[in-house]
Design an enzyme around this catalytic site. Structure first.
Site, mmCIF file in Angstrom:
data_model
loop_
_atom_site.group_PDB
_atom_site.id
_atom_site.type_symbol
_atom_site.label_atom_id
_atom_site.label_comp_id
_atom_site.label_asym_id
_atom_site.label_seq_id
_atom_site.Cartn_x
_atom_site.Cartn_y
_atom_site.Cartn_z
ATOM 1 N N CYS A 113 71.802 45.613 27.256
ATOM 2 C CA CYS A 113 72.485 46.101 26.049
ATOM 3 C C CYS A 113 71.816 45.633 24.754
ATOM 4 O O CYS A 113 72.083 46.172 23.682
ATOM 5 C CB CYS A 113 73.954 45.696 26.069
ATOM 6 S SG CYS A 113 74.828 46.413 27.460
ATOM 7 N N HIS A 244 76.364 46.698 18.744
ATOM 8 C CA HIS A 244 76.410 47.223 20.101
ATOM 9 C C HIS A 244 77.881 47.416 20.447
ATOM 10 O O HIS A 244 78.709 46.549 20.185
ATOM 11 C CB HIS A 244 75.745 46.240 21.073
ATOM 12 C CG HIS A 244 76.041 46.571 22.501
ATOM 13 N ND1 HIS A 244 75.822 47.817 23.026
ATOM 14 C CD2 HIS A 244 76.581 45.829 23.511
ATOM 15 C CE1 HIS A 244 76.196 47.826 24.291
ATOM 16 N NE2 HIS A 244 76.663 46.638 24.610
ATOM 17 N N ASN A 274 80.582 52.088 26.441
ATOM 18 C CA ASN A 274 79.403 51.228 26.291
ATOM 19 C C ASN A 274 78.185 51.948 26.886
ATOM 20 O O ASN A 274 78.079 52.078 28.105
ATOM 21 C CB ASN A 274 79.662 49.893 27.000
ATOM 22 C CG ASN A 274 78.489 48.928 26.898
ATOM 23 O OD1 ASN A 274 77.380 49.323 26.555
ATOM 24 N ND2 ASN A 274 78.730 47.672 27.215
HETATM 25 N N1 COA Z 1 93.114 48.512 34.652
HETATM 26 C C1 COA Z 1 94.197 47.732 34.832
HETATM 27 N N2 COA Z 1 94.109 46.424 35.073
HETATM 28 C C2 COA Z 1 92.876 45.882 35.142
HETATM 29 C C3 COA Z 1 91.715 46.640 34.973
HETATM 30 C C4 COA Z 1 91.860 48.007 34.728
HETATM 31 N N3 COA Z 1 90.814 48.831 34.523
HETATM 32 N N4 COA Z 1 90.651 45.825 35.090
HETATM 33 C C5 COA Z 1 91.120 44.585 35.321
HETATM 34 N N5 COA Z 1 92.465 44.629 35.363
HETATM 35 C C6 COA Z 1 93.389 43.515 35.591
HETATM 36 C C7 COA Z 1 92.770 42.375 36.345
HETATM 37 O O1 COA Z 1 92.828 42.612 37.744
HETATM 38 C C8 COA Z 1 93.627 41.215 35.926
HETATM 39 O O2 COA Z 1 94.829 41.258 36.659
HETATM 40 P P1 COA Z 1 95.547 39.898 37.118
HETATM 41 O O3 COA Z 1 95.914 39.198 35.845
HETATM 42 O O4 COA Z 1 96.721 40.405 37.881
HETATM 43 O O5 COA Z 1 94.547 39.151 37.930
HETATM 44 C C9 COA Z 1 93.983 41.553 34.466
HETATM 45 O O6 COA Z 1 93.748 42.968 34.321
HETATM 46 C C10 COA Z 1 93.168 40.792 33.459
HETATM 47 O O7 COA Z 1 91.795 40.856 33.847
HETATM 48 P P2 COA Z 1 90.648 40.336 32.927
HETATM 49 O O8 COA Z 1 89.325 40.564 33.574
HETATM 50 O O9 COA Z 1 90.989 38.942 32.489
HETATM 51 O O10 COA Z 1 90.827 41.330 31.690
HETATM 52 P P3 COA Z 1 90.192 41.251 30.265
HETATM 53 O O11 COA Z 1 91.230 41.224 29.235
HETATM 54 O O12 COA Z 1 89.104 40.215 30.177
HETATM 55 O O13 COA Z 1 89.485 42.682 30.134
HETATM 56 C C11 COA Z 1 87.281 43.579 30.248
HETATM 57 C C12 COA Z 1 88.460 43.046 31.035
HETATM 58 C C13 COA Z 1 86.169 43.947 31.214
HETATM 59 C C14 COA Z 1 87.732 44.810 29.490
HETATM 60 C C15 COA Z 1 86.816 42.489 29.240
HETATM 61 O O14 COA Z 1 86.700 41.251 29.907
HETATM 62 C C16 COA Z 1 85.517 42.805 28.590
HETATM 63 O O15 COA Z 1 85.370 43.782 27.869
HETATM 64 N N6 COA Z 1 84.520 41.903 28.787
HETATM 65 C C17 COA Z 1 83.242 42.035 28.151
HETATM 66 C C18 COA Z 1 82.507 43.110 28.827
HETATM 67 C C19 COA Z 1 81.240 43.415 28.140
HETATM 68 O O16 COA Z 1 81.193 43.450 26.958
HETATM 69 N N7 COA Z 1 80.242 43.691 28.960
HETATM 70 C C20 COA Z 1 79.026 44.174 28.529
HETATM 71 C C21 COA Z 1 78.310 43.227 27.658
HETATM 72 S S1 COA Z 1 77.101 44.198 26.949
#
Ligand code: COA
Length: 317
Positions: A113, A244, A274
Protein backbone atom coordinates in the site's frame (compact mmCIF):
# COMPACT_ATOMS: atom_id res chain seq x y z
CA UNK A 1 17.08 23.92 -8.57
CA UNK A 2 15.31 21.08 -10.41
CA UNK A 3 11.94 19.97 -9.08
CA UNK A 4 9.63 17.11 -10.05
CA UNK A 5 6.32 18.74 -10.89
CA UNK A 6 3.04 16.89 -11.34
CA UNK A 7 2.19 17.78 -14.93
CA UNK A 8 -0.83 15.55 -15.32
CA UNK A 9 -2.80 12.83 -13.59
CA UNK A 10 -5.38 10.20 -14.45
CA UNK A 11 -7.20 7.27 -12.96
CA UNK A 12 -9.36 4.31 -13.81
CA UNK A 13 -11.88 2.16 -11.94
CA UNK A 14 -13.25 -1.07 -13.42
CA UNK A 15 -16.99 -1.16 -14.12
CA UNK A 16 -18.13 -3.93 -11.81
CA UNK A 17 -19.16 -2.79 -8.32
CA UNK A 18 -19.28 -4.89 -5.16
CA UNK A 19 -21.44 -3.28 -2.47
CA UNK A 20 -21.69 -4.05 1.24
CA UNK A 21 -25.16 -5.47 0.55
CA UNK A 22 -23.58 -7.87 -1.99
CA UNK A 23 -21.11 -9.00 0.72
CA UNK A 24 -23.98 -9.51 3.20
CA UNK A 25 -25.23 -12.28 0.90
CA UNK A 26 -22.07 -14.39 1.21
CA UNK A 27 -20.43 -13.33 4.49
CA UNK A 28 -21.51 -13.13 8.13
CA UNK A 29 -21.40 -9.33 8.06
CA UNK A 30 -23.61 -6.27 7.71
CA UNK A 31 -23.52 -2.98 5.86
CA UNK A 32 -23.75 -1.27 9.25
CA UNK A 33 -20.65 -3.11 10.59
CA UNK A 34 -18.55 -2.46 7.49
CA UNK A 35 -19.58 1.20 7.25
CA UNK A 36 -18.99 2.01 10.91
CA UNK A 37 -15.68 0.07 11.22
CA UNK A 38 -14.12 1.02 7.87
CA UNK A 39 -16.10 3.78 6.12
CA UNK A 40 -16.40 1.58 3.02
CA UNK A 41 -19.72 1.29 1.14
CA UNK A 42 -18.56 -0.24 -2.14
CA UNK A 43 -15.53 -1.17 -4.22
CA UNK A 44 -14.77 -1.75 -7.92
CA UNK A 45 -13.77 -5.21 -9.13
CA UNK A 46 -11.60 -6.02 -12.13
CA UNK A 47 -13.32 -7.90 -15.00
CA UNK A 48 -12.42 -11.55 -15.63
CA UNK A 49 -10.61 -10.68 -18.86
CA UNK A 50 -8.68 -7.70 -17.43
CA UNK A 51 -5.20 -7.66 -15.93
CA UNK A 52 -3.43 -5.12 -13.71
CA UNK A 53 -1.63 -3.76 -16.80
CA UNK A 54 -5.05 -3.03 -18.36
CA UNK A 55 -5.99 -0.96 -15.31
CA UNK A 56 -2.59 0.77 -15.46
CA UNK A 57 -2.99 1.42 -19.20
CA UNK A 58 -6.28 3.32 -18.77
CA UNK A 59 -4.94 5.52 -15.96
CA UNK A 60 -1.65 6.12 -17.83
CA UNK A 61 -3.45 7.16 -21.03
CA UNK A 62 -5.53 9.65 -19.05
CA UNK A 63 -2.47 11.07 -17.28
CA UNK A 64 -0.45 11.44 -20.50
CA UNK A 65 -3.39 13.25 -22.13
CA UNK A 66 -3.84 15.47 -19.06
CA UNK A 67 -0.15 16.43 -19.26
CA UNK A 68 -0.51 17.32 -22.96
CA UNK A 69 2.23 14.84 -23.83
CA UNK A 70 2.57 11.98 -26.30
CA UNK A 71 3.46 8.48 -25.05
CA UNK A 72 6.93 8.73 -26.56
CA UNK A 73 7.69 11.83 -24.47
CA UNK A 74 7.86 9.48 -21.46
CA UNK A 75 11.44 8.53 -20.62
CA UNK A 76 10.86 6.34 -17.52
CA UNK A 77 7.96 4.14 -16.41
CA UNK A 78 7.51 2.99 -12.81
CA UNK A 79 4.55 0.86 -11.79
CA UNK A 80 3.77 0.25 -8.13
CA UNK A 81 1.82 -2.97 -7.79
CA UNK A 82 1.34 -5.96 -5.53
CA UNK A 83 -0.65 -7.83 -8.15
CA UNK A 84 1.56 -7.91 -11.27
CA UNK A 85 0.21 -9.60 -14.43
CA UNK A 86 3.06 -12.14 -14.30
CA UNK A 87 6.12 -12.95 -12.19
CA UNK A 88 8.00 -11.51 -15.18
CA UNK A 89 8.23 -9.40 -17.22
CA UNK A 90 7.30 -6.46 -15.04
CA UNK A 91 3.87 -4.88 -15.38
CA UNK A 92 5.75 -1.69 -16.31
CA UNK A 93 7.21 -3.42 -19.40
CA UNK A 94 3.78 -4.77 -20.37
CA UNK A 95 2.36 -1.27 -19.91
CA UNK A 96 5.15 0.14 -22.08
CA UNK A 97 4.12 -2.28 -24.84
CA UNK A 98 0.43 -1.32 -24.50
CA UNK A 99 1.30 2.40 -24.67
CA UNK A 100 3.51 1.70 -27.73
CA UNK A 101 6.42 3.57 -26.12
CA UNK A 102 9.49 2.63 -28.14
CA UNK A 103 12.28 2.57 -25.62
CA UNK A 104 12.74 3.78 -22.06
CA UNK A 105 13.56 2.10 -18.75
CA UNK A 106 10.52 0.48 -17.12
CA UNK A 107 10.26 -1.38 -13.82
CA UNK A 108 7.89 -2.32 -11.00
CA UNK A 109 8.04 -1.40 -7.33
CA UNK A 110 6.59 -3.68 -4.67
CA UNK A 111 5.88 -1.92 -1.38
CA UNK A 112 2.21 -2.92 -1.12
CA UNK A 113 0.00 0.00 0.00
CA UNK A 114 3.03 2.33 0.25
CA UNK A 115 4.06 1.45 -3.32
CA UNK A 116 3.00 4.69 -4.92
CA UNK A 117 4.99 6.77 -2.40
CA UNK A 118 8.04 4.56 -3.01
CA UNK A 119 7.62 4.95 -6.79
CA UNK A 120 7.22 8.71 -6.49
CA UNK A 121 10.32 8.91 -4.33
CA UNK A 122 12.40 7.01 -6.91
CA UNK A 123 11.00 9.03 -9.83
CA UNK A 124 11.87 12.25 -7.98
CA UNK A 125 15.50 11.12 -7.68
CA UNK A 126 15.70 10.38 -11.42
CA UNK A 127 14.38 13.85 -12.23
CA UNK A 128 16.52 15.69 -9.67
CA UNK A 129 19.67 13.99 -11.01
CA UNK A 130 18.69 14.92 -14.58
CA UNK A 131 18.34 11.23 -15.51
CA UNK A 132 14.73 11.63 -16.70
CA UNK A 133 12.49 14.48 -17.84
CA UNK A 134 8.98 12.99 -17.95
CA UNK A 135 8.31 10.03 -15.69
CA UNK A 136 5.09 8.02 -15.77
CA UNK A 137 4.37 6.84 -12.22
CA UNK A 138 1.47 4.41 -11.87
CA UNK A 139 -0.17 2.70 -8.90
CA UNK A 140 -2.32 -0.20 -10.07
CA UNK A 141 -3.74 -3.13 -8.16
CA UNK A 142 -6.26 -5.92 -8.57
CA UNK A 143 -6.56 -6.81 -4.88
CA UNK A 144 -9.68 -8.91 -5.55
CA UNK A 145 -7.36 -11.46 -7.21
CA UNK A 146 -5.62 -12.13 -3.86
CA UNK A 147 -8.64 -11.76 -1.56
CA UNK A 148 -10.19 -14.71 0.27
CA UNK A 149 -13.89 -13.89 -0.05
CA UNK A 150 -14.73 -16.34 2.72
CA UNK A 151 -12.66 -14.36 5.27
CA UNK A 152 -14.85 -11.55 6.62
CA UNK A 153 -11.97 -10.07 8.63
CA UNK A 154 -10.45 -8.47 5.53
CA UNK A 155 -12.44 -9.37 2.37
CA UNK A 156 -14.60 -6.32 3.05
CA UNK A 157 -11.66 -3.94 2.64
CA UNK A 158 -10.20 -4.45 -0.81
CA UNK A 159 -10.98 -2.91 -4.18
CA UNK A 160 -9.34 -2.67 -7.62
CA UNK A 161 -8.25 0.34 -9.64
CA UNK A 162 -5.38 2.46 -10.89
CA UNK A 163 -4.05 5.98 -10.82
CA UNK A 164 -1.14 7.65 -12.58
CA UNK A 165 0.83 10.88 -12.59
CA UNK A 166 3.31 12.40 -15.00
CA UNK A 167 6.22 13.91 -13.11
CA UNK A 168 8.15 16.40 -15.20
CA UNK A 169 11.35 18.29 -14.65
CA UNK A 170 10.63 21.92 -13.69
CA UNK A 171 12.24 24.95 -12.11
CA UNK A 172 8.99 25.61 -10.23
CA UNK A 173 8.32 23.98 -6.85
CA UNK A 174 6.88 20.45 -7.04
CA UNK A 175 7.91 17.55 -4.83
CA UNK A 176 9.51 19.16 -1.77
CA UNK A 177 10.46 15.94 -0.01
CA UNK A 178 9.71 12.23 0.14
CA UNK A 179 10.25 9.89 3.10
CA UNK A 180 10.17 6.10 2.87
CA UNK A 181 10.64 3.41 5.52
CA UNK A 182 10.28 -0.33 6.06
CA UNK A 183 10.38 -2.69 9.01
CA UNK A 184 10.31 -6.32 7.84
CA UNK A 185 9.97 -7.75 11.34
CA UNK A 186 6.21 -7.20 11.05
CA UNK A 187 5.84 -9.34 7.91
CA UNK A 188 3.43 -11.79 9.52
CA UNK A 189 0.85 -9.19 10.55
CA UNK A 190 -0.13 -8.45 6.96
CA UNK A 191 0.96 -10.81 4.22
CA UNK A 192 -0.09 -13.21 1.49
CA UNK A 193 -0.18 -16.88 2.41
CA UNK A 194 -1.22 -20.07 0.66
CA UNK A 195 -4.65 -21.17 1.88
CA UNK A 196 -6.86 -24.04 0.84
CA UNK A 197 -10.21 -23.12 -0.68
CA UNK A 198 -12.44 -25.97 -1.89
CA UNK A 199 -9.47 -28.29 -2.27
CA UNK A 200 -7.40 -25.75 -4.21
CA UNK A 201 -4.45 -23.85 -2.74
CA UNK A 202 -4.68 -20.12 -3.40
CA UNK A 203 -2.45 -17.25 -2.32
CA UNK A 204 -4.59 -14.80 -0.38
CA UNK A 205 -4.26 -11.94 2.09
CA UNK A 206 -3.92 -12.78 5.78
CA UNK A 207 -4.10 -9.86 8.23
CA UNK A 208 -4.15 -9.22 11.97
CA UNK A 209 -6.42 -6.21 11.46
CA UNK A 210 -6.43 -4.81 14.95
CA UNK A 211 -2.63 -4.85 15.31
CA UNK A 212 -2.18 -3.38 11.84
CA UNK A 213 -4.65 -0.63 12.72
CA UNK A 214 -2.74 0.43 15.85
CA UNK A 215 0.63 0.33 14.10
CA UNK A 216 -0.72 2.31 11.16
CA UNK A 217 -2.09 5.12 13.33
CA UNK A 218 1.11 5.46 15.40
CA UNK A 219 3.42 5.24 12.40
CA UNK A 220 1.47 7.78 10.35
CA UNK A 221 1.65 10.15 13.33
CA UNK A 222 5.45 9.87 13.18
CA UNK A 223 5.68 10.34 9.42
CA UNK A 224 3.61 13.54 9.63
CA UNK A 225 6.09 14.94 12.19
CA UNK A 226 9.09 13.79 10.14
CA UNK A 227 7.76 15.40 6.94
CA UNK A 228 6.84 18.72 8.53
CA UNK A 229 10.06 19.07 10.52
CA UNK A 230 12.32 18.21 7.59
CA UNK A 231 10.65 21.02 5.60
CA UNK A 232 10.48 23.38 8.61
CA UNK A 233 6.75 23.70 8.07
CA UNK A 234 3.80 23.84 10.46
CA UNK A 235 0.60 21.78 10.39
CA UNK A 236 -1.35 24.84 9.21
CA UNK A 237 0.77 25.05 6.04
CA UNK A 238 -0.82 21.91 4.62
CA UNK A 239 -3.78 22.56 2.31
CA UNK A 240 -4.80 18.95 1.69
CA UNK A 241 -3.95 15.50 2.96
CA UNK A 242 -4.12 12.88 0.20
CA UNK A 243 -3.82 9.69 2.22
CA UNK A 244 -3.72 6.03 1.37
CA UNK A 245 -7.33 4.92 1.83
CA UNK A 246 -7.13 2.04 4.32
CA UNK A 247 -9.83 2.80 6.89
CA UNK A 248 -11.79 6.01 7.54
CA UNK A 249 -10.83 5.79 11.23
CA UNK A 250 -7.12 5.83 10.28
CA UNK A 251 -7.75 8.88 8.08
CA UNK A 252 -9.59 10.60 10.95
CA UNK A 253 -6.69 9.90 13.31
CA UNK A 254 -4.23 11.53 10.88
CA UNK A 255 -6.52 14.56 10.47
CA UNK A 256 -6.70 14.86 14.27
CA UNK A 257 -2.91 14.72 14.49
CA UNK A 258 -2.74 17.62 12.01
CA UNK A 259 -5.51 19.58 13.83
CA UNK A 260 -7.29 19.47 10.52
CA UNK A 261 -10.95 19.02 9.79
CA UNK A 262 -11.90 16.07 7.58
CA UNK A 263 -12.88 18.68 4.96
CA UNK A 264 -9.17 18.96 4.19
CA UNK A 265 -8.67 15.23 3.70
CA UNK A 266 -9.40 13.66 0.32
CA UNK A 267 -11.68 10.70 1.00
CA UNK A 268 -12.53 8.08 -1.61
CA UNK A 269 -12.61 5.01 0.60
CA UNK A 270 -16.42 5.00 0.77
CA UNK A 271 -16.66 4.49 -3.00
CA UNK A 272 -13.47 2.53 -3.69
CA UNK A 273 -12.33 0.56 -0.62
CA UNK A 274 -8.61 -0.05 -0.19
CA UNK A 275 -7.03 -0.24 -3.67
CA UNK A 276 -3.49 -0.60 -2.27
CA UNK A 277 -0.88 1.13 -4.48
CA UNK A 278 -3.64 2.75 -6.56
CA UNK A 279 -5.40 4.53 -3.74
CA UNK A 280 -3.25 7.69 -3.47
CA UNK A 281 -3.15 8.53 -7.19
CA UNK A 282 -6.88 7.73 -7.41
CA UNK A 283 -7.52 10.14 -4.52
CA UNK A 284 -5.25 12.80 -6.08
CA UNK A 285 -7.02 12.58 -9.43
CA UNK A 286 -10.39 12.78 -7.69
CA UNK A 287 -9.28 15.81 -5.62
CA UNK A 288 -8.00 17.66 -8.69
CA UNK A 289 -10.93 16.79 -10.97
CA UNK A 290 -13.38 17.84 -8.22
CA UNK A 291 -11.48 21.17 -8.08
CA UNK A 292 -10.67 20.70 -4.40
CA UNK A 293 -6.88 20.58 -4.96
CA UNK A 294 -5.71 23.58 -6.97
CA UNK A 295 -2.47 24.93 -8.40
CA UNK A 296 -0.23 26.31 -5.62
CA UNK A 297 -1.72 24.08 -2.90
CA UNK A 298 0.59 22.17 -0.59
CA UNK A 299 -0.44 18.52 -0.28
CA UNK A 300 0.73 15.80 2.05
CA UNK A 301 0.52 12.22 0.79
CA UNK A 302 1.03 9.43 3.31
CA UNK A 303 0.74 5.65 3.27
CA UNK A 304 1.22 2.57 5.41
CA UNK A 305 1.17 -1.03 4.22
CA UNK A 306 2.42 -4.60 4.35
CA UNK A 307 6.07 -5.10 5.17
CA UNK A 308 5.54 -2.99 7.12
CA UNK A 309 6.33 -0.16 4.75
CA UNK A 310 5.34 3.47 5.12
CA UNK A 311 6.11 6.83 3.64
CA UNK A 312 5.05 10.33 2.71
CA UNK A 313 5.49 12.97 0.05
CA UNK A 314 5.09 16.72 0.43
CA UNK A 315 4.17 18.31 -2.89
CA UNK A 316 3.43 21.80 -4.17
CA UNK A 317 0.80 21.40 -6.90
N1 COA B 1 -18.42 -8.23 9.92
C1 COA B 1 -18.86 -8.40 11.18
N2 COA B 1 -18.03 -8.66 12.20
C2 COA B 1 -16.72 -8.76 11.93
C3 COA B 1 -16.20 -8.60 10.64
C4 COA B 1 -17.11 -8.33 9.61
N3 COA B 1 -16.72 -8.13 8.33
N4 COA B 1 -14.87 -8.75 10.69
C5 COA B 1 -14.54 -8.99 11.97
N5 COA B 1 -15.66 -9.01 12.71
C6 COA B 1 -15.78 -9.24 14.15
C7 COA B 1 -14.63 -10.02 14.72
O1 COA B 1 -14.85 -11.42 14.56
C8 COA B 1 -14.65 -9.61 16.17
O2 COA B 1 -15.67 -10.32 16.82
P1 COA B 1 -15.49 -10.79 18.35
O3 COA B 1 -15.35 -9.52 19.14
O4 COA B 1 -16.75 -11.53 18.61
O5 COA B 1 -14.26 -11.63 18.38
C9 COA B 1 -15.11 -8.14 16.10
O6 COA B 1 -15.73 -7.97 14.81
C10 COA B 1 -13.98 -7.16 16.26
O7 COA B 1 -12.90 -7.57 15.41
P2 COA B 1 -11.65 -6.67 15.17
O8 COA B 1 -10.71 -7.34 14.22
O9 COA B 1 -11.11 -6.25 16.51
O10 COA B 1 -12.34 -5.42 14.47
P3 COA B 1 -11.74 -4.00 14.17
O11 COA B 1 -12.55 -2.96 14.80
O12 COA B 1 -10.26 -3.95 14.39
O13 COA B 1 -11.99 -3.86 12.60
C11 COA B 1 -10.71 -4.00 10.59
C12 COA B 1 -11.38 -4.77 11.71
C13 COA B 1 -10.04 -4.98 9.65
C14 COA B 1 -11.77 -3.21 9.85
C15 COA B 1 -9.68 -3.01 11.22
O14 COA B 1 -8.89 -3.70 12.16
C16 COA B 1 -8.79 -2.38 10.21
O15 COA B 1 -9.22 -1.65 9.33
N6 COA B 1 -7.46 -2.61 10.37
C17 COA B 1 -6.48 -1.99 9.53
C18 COA B 1 -6.51 -2.66 8.22
C19 COA B 1 -5.64 -1.99 7.24
O16 COA B 1 -5.59 -0.81 7.19
N7 COA B 1 -5.00 -2.82 6.44
C20 COA B 1 -4.28 -2.40 5.34
C21 COA B 1 -3.13 -1.56 5.71
S1 COA B 1 -2.69 -0.85 4.22
Amino acid sequence: MIYSKIKGCGSYLPEKILTNSDLELTLDTTDEWITSRTGIKKRHIIAKDQLTSDLAFEAAKNAIKDANLQPNDIDLIIVATTTPDKVFPSTACILQKKLKIKECPAFDIQAVCSGFIYALSIADKFIKTNSAKNVLVVGADAMSRITDYSDRSNAILWGDGSGAVILSSSNKEGILSTHIHAQGEYEDLLHVTKKEQAGVFKETIDMRGNQVFKMAVNTLDMIVDETLSSNKLAKEDIDWVVPHQANIRILEATAKKLNMSMDKVIVTIDEQGNTSAASIPLALDYGIKEKKIKSGHLILMEAFGGGFTWGSALIRI
